[in-house]
Motif scaffolding. Sequence first.
Motif, PDB file in Angstrom:
ATOM      1  N   ILE A 366      37.868  43.034  43.996  1.00  3.58           N
ATOM      2  CA  ILE A 366      39.304  43.096  44.277  1.00  3.58           C
ATOM      3  C   ILE A 366      40.036  44.433  43.520  1.00  3.58           C
ATOM      4  CG2 ILE A 366      39.677  40.464  44.025  1.00  3.58           C
ATOM      5  CD1 ILE A 366      39.806  40.751  41.203  1.00  3.58           C
ATOM      6  N   ARG A 367      38.868  45.476  43.742  1.00  3.17           N
ATOM      7  CA  ARG A 367      39.629  46.945  43.198  1.00  3.17           C
ATOM      8  C   ARG A 367      40.058  47.394  44.577  1.00  3.17           C
ATOM      9  NH1 ARG A 367      34.932  48.675  39.668  1.00  3.17           N
ATOM     10  NH2 ARG A 367      33.664  47.336  41.385  1.00  3.17           N
ATOM     11  N   LEU A 374      41.166  42.803  53.410  1.00 10.46           N
ATOM     12  CA  LEU A 374      40.441  41.678  53.490  1.00 10.46           C
ATOM     13  C   LEU A 374      41.557  40.529  54.064  1.00 10.46           C
ATOM     14  CD1 LEU A 374      38.045  40.537  50.801  1.00 10.46           C
ATOM     15  CD2 LEU A 374      37.746  40.910  53.209  1.00 10.46           C
ATOM     16  N   LEU A 375      42.836  40.799  53.590  1.00  9.77           N
ATOM     17  CA  LEU A 375      44.049  39.795  53.828  1.00  9.77           C
ATOM     18  C   LEU A 375      44.052  39.942  55.541  1.00  9.77           C
ATOM     19  CD1 LEU A 375      47.282  40.615  51.621  1.00  9.77           C
ATOM     20  CD2 LEU A 375      45.675  38.622  51.654  1.00  9.77           C
ATOM     21  N   ALA A 376      44.022  40.959  56.249  1.00  7.66           N
ATOM     22  CA  ALA A 376      43.872  40.785  57.458  1.00  7.66           C
ATOM     23  C   ALA A 376      42.759  40.395  58.131  1.00  7.66           C
ATOM     24  CB  ALA A 376      44.314  42.218  57.917  1.00  7.66           C
ATOM     25  N   HIS A 377      41.677  40.018  57.479  1.00  7.71           N
ATOM     26  CA  HIS A 377      40.578  39.307  58.291  1.00  7.71           C
ATOM     27  C   HIS A 377      40.707  38.198  58.795  1.00  7.71           C
ATOM     28  CE1 HIS A 377      36.310  38.108  58.815  1.00  7.71           C
ATOM     29  NE2 HIS A 377      35.902  39.431  58.440  1.00  7.71           N
ATOM     30  N   TYR A 384      39.492  31.890  51.802  1.00  3.75           N
ATOM     31  CA  TYR A 384      40.407  31.681  50.619  1.00  3.75           C
ATOM     32  C   TYR A 384      40.397  30.242  50.457  1.00  3.75           C
ATOM     33  CZ  TYR A 384      44.703  30.670  48.093  1.00  3.75           C
ATOM     34  OH  TYR A 384      45.637  30.312  47.298  1.00  3.75           O
ATOM     35  N   ASP A 385      40.795  29.392  51.347  1.00  2.00           N
ATOM     36  CA  ASP A 385      40.845  27.802  51.033  1.00  2.00           C
ATOM     37  C   ASP A 385      39.621  27.211  50.799  1.00  2.00           C
ATOM     38  OD1 ASP A 385      43.479  27.594  52.050  1.00  2.00           O
ATOM     39  OD2 ASP A 385      42.738  26.924  53.975  1.00  2.00           O
ATOM     40  N   GLU A 399      39.566  31.818  37.975  1.00  2.00           N
ATOM     41  CA  GLU A 399      40.412  33.161  37.903  1.00  2.00           C
ATOM     42  C   GLU A 399      40.571  33.954  39.158  1.00  2.00           C
ATOM     43  OE1 GLU A 399      39.442  35.806  34.821  1.00  2.00           O
ATOM     44  OE2 GLU A 399      39.594  34.042  33.239  1.00  2.00           O
ATOM     45  N   LEU A 400      39.290  33.990  39.834  1.00  2.00           N
ATOM     46  CA  LEU A 400      39.466  35.046  40.955  1.00  2.00           C
ATOM     47  C   LEU A 400      40.286  33.961  42.134  1.00  2.00           C
ATOM     48  CD1 LEU A 400      37.894  37.251  42.594  1.00  2.00           C
ATOM     49  CD2 LEU A 400      36.273  35.466  43.245  1.00  2.00           C
ATOM     50  N   ALA A 401      40.276  32.963  42.131  1.00  2.00           N
ATOM     51  CA  ALA A 401      41.048  31.978  43.042  1.00  2.00           C
ATOM     52  C   ALA A 401      42.711  32.264  42.749  1.00  2.00           C
ATOM     53  CB  ALA A 401      40.800  30.629  43.016  1.00  2.00           C
ATOM     54  N   SER A 402      42.902  32.147  41.397  1.00  2.00           N
ATOM     55  CA  SER A 402      44.175  32.344  41.235  1.00  2.00           C
ATOM     56  C   SER A 402      44.729  33.860  41.413  1.00  2.00           C
ATOM     57  CB  SER A 402      44.612  32.243  39.660  1.00  2.00           C
ATOM     58  OG  SER A 402      43.903  31.060  39.238  1.00  2.00           O
ATOM     59  N   TRP A 403      43.851  34.942  41.048  1.00  2.00           N
ATOM     60  CA  TRP A 403      44.335  35.989  41.632  1.00  2.00           C
ATOM     61  C   TRP A 403      44.595  36.237  42.994  1.00  2.00           C
ATOM     62  CZ3 TRP A 403      43.052  40.007  44.865  1.00  2.00           C
ATOM     63  CH2 TRP A 403      43.367  41.428  44.544  1.00  2.00           C
ATOM     64  N   TRP A 404      43.765  35.708  43.977  1.00  2.00           N
ATOM     65  CA  TRP A 404      43.901  35.842  45.220  1.00  2.00           C
ATOM     66  C   TRP A 404      45.297  35.242  45.574  1.00  2.00           C
ATOM     67  CZ3 TRP A 404      42.448  39.302  48.818  1.00  2.00           C
ATOM     68  CH2 TRP A 404      41.278  39.722  48.603  1.00  2.00           C
TER      69      TRP A 404
END
Length: 435
Positions: A366-367, A374-377, A384-385, A399-404
Amino acid sequence: MDSSKPTAVVTKIVRKPQIIPRTEHGVSRSEISENALKVLYRLKNAGYHAYLVGGGVRDILLGLKPKDFDVATDAHPEQVRELFRNCRLIGRRFRLAHVHFGREIIEVSTFRASHNDAVDGEGHEEDGRIIRDNVYGTLDDDVWRRDFTVNALYYNIEDYSIVDYVGGLEDIKNRQLRLIGIPEDRYREDPVRMLRAIRFAIKLDFSIHPVSEQPIRKLAPLLEEIPEARLFEEFLKLFMSGQSEKAYQQLREYGLFAKLFPQTEEFLNRGDEFIHKLLISAFRNTDTRLAEDKPVTPAFLLAALLWVPVRDLANDHEGNGLSEMDAIHLASDAVISHQISSTSMPRRFTHMARDMWALQVRLKNIRGKRPLKLLAHQRFRAAYDFLLLRAEAGEDVQELASWWTAFQEEHMDIQLAAKKEHQKKRFRHRQKRFR
Ligand code: ATP
Ligand code: MG
């Protein structure tokens, strides 16, 4: 419930049918599709017998909306084709006529004699499985080749009566599924009937008669002989009809799940809490989406069903020095190729599951500018789901899920633009296919 009623095993000795006149049953023409009625009347007017049979009659009697309509007749397939321009003959083992009306297909089958009545022994493999099944017969032959009594009720277009040879109406009243004939023999002839028993029990909220239920555990291994493509069709019907959680539980209970997803079963048997939770969440998610009329894809379930075997194998590969990405690709290939030897899966679904797994690795990074890309993938949303599902089931990715989740909210615009672009692409692709 009185399960001993009327008789435990429905045999051919009970030859005389019960005929229920229109005034005494609830099947009204207004509940039968116009196209099915057209087929029935045209057959009748051409001098043939024609009956509505199967799920159409059963569901109307239960106050449900039938999924499709099946017709049984004494007209041979070629004779059916002569009556309908929009008719195709299909099937190798047994020829059926499909009459097409736009998207609706009315399946017309010619009365068949049960294989026991065919030339002695012919048409059976040594283990009892049917291999050839093409002897025409009369209505009172046709009844005995059907699976459950509630699927063997015939609605006669001649006088709107229902013909019941096997006590199907009684079973509808008692809400129970009973195989016609000797259950063990009928499952051996066609092991898919075991899956159908589970499917109908869930769909109709029926119990399976103890005598029909009893051999299932023992005979579950027979599913291994069924062509993978047919199993995939049954998988879709079982898991994509809004009751996948129940289907999963029932199939496991009867030892059938193990035959559909052997690798998953292996991890479930190790008593791993996580995999169980992951699967239940995936099924609930699918069932809820279907109830809300949202789109669903079998690839999502596939990704969940095989995730733990994939992750486990990928860990091994990493332990042997492979990169995380190489490890997940290699593991995905191995697990999928093992899976499709049980239940074949069209490529578009296995590819999507594969992408979703690989994205689980990429989502960790996530850097810098990577997250925006990735958002456009194309598979971002599905991946993500799936990440959320893993978090919910207790994997260490909360944590990763909340970040996204937060990141997406910040960049709504990018996602919307990507979605539009994907839709456009899909639309162009479809237009090409239909041209
Ligand atoms: P639904 O369409 O709601 O899934 P259905 O009972 O109509 O349920 P179909 O698969 O459309 O099921 O088949 C129509 C009919 O053909 C069944 O009701 C049954 O009488 C007969 N049939 C289908 N598959 C089998 C089978 N494997 N063995 C015996 N009879 C079968
Ligand atoms: Mg049907």
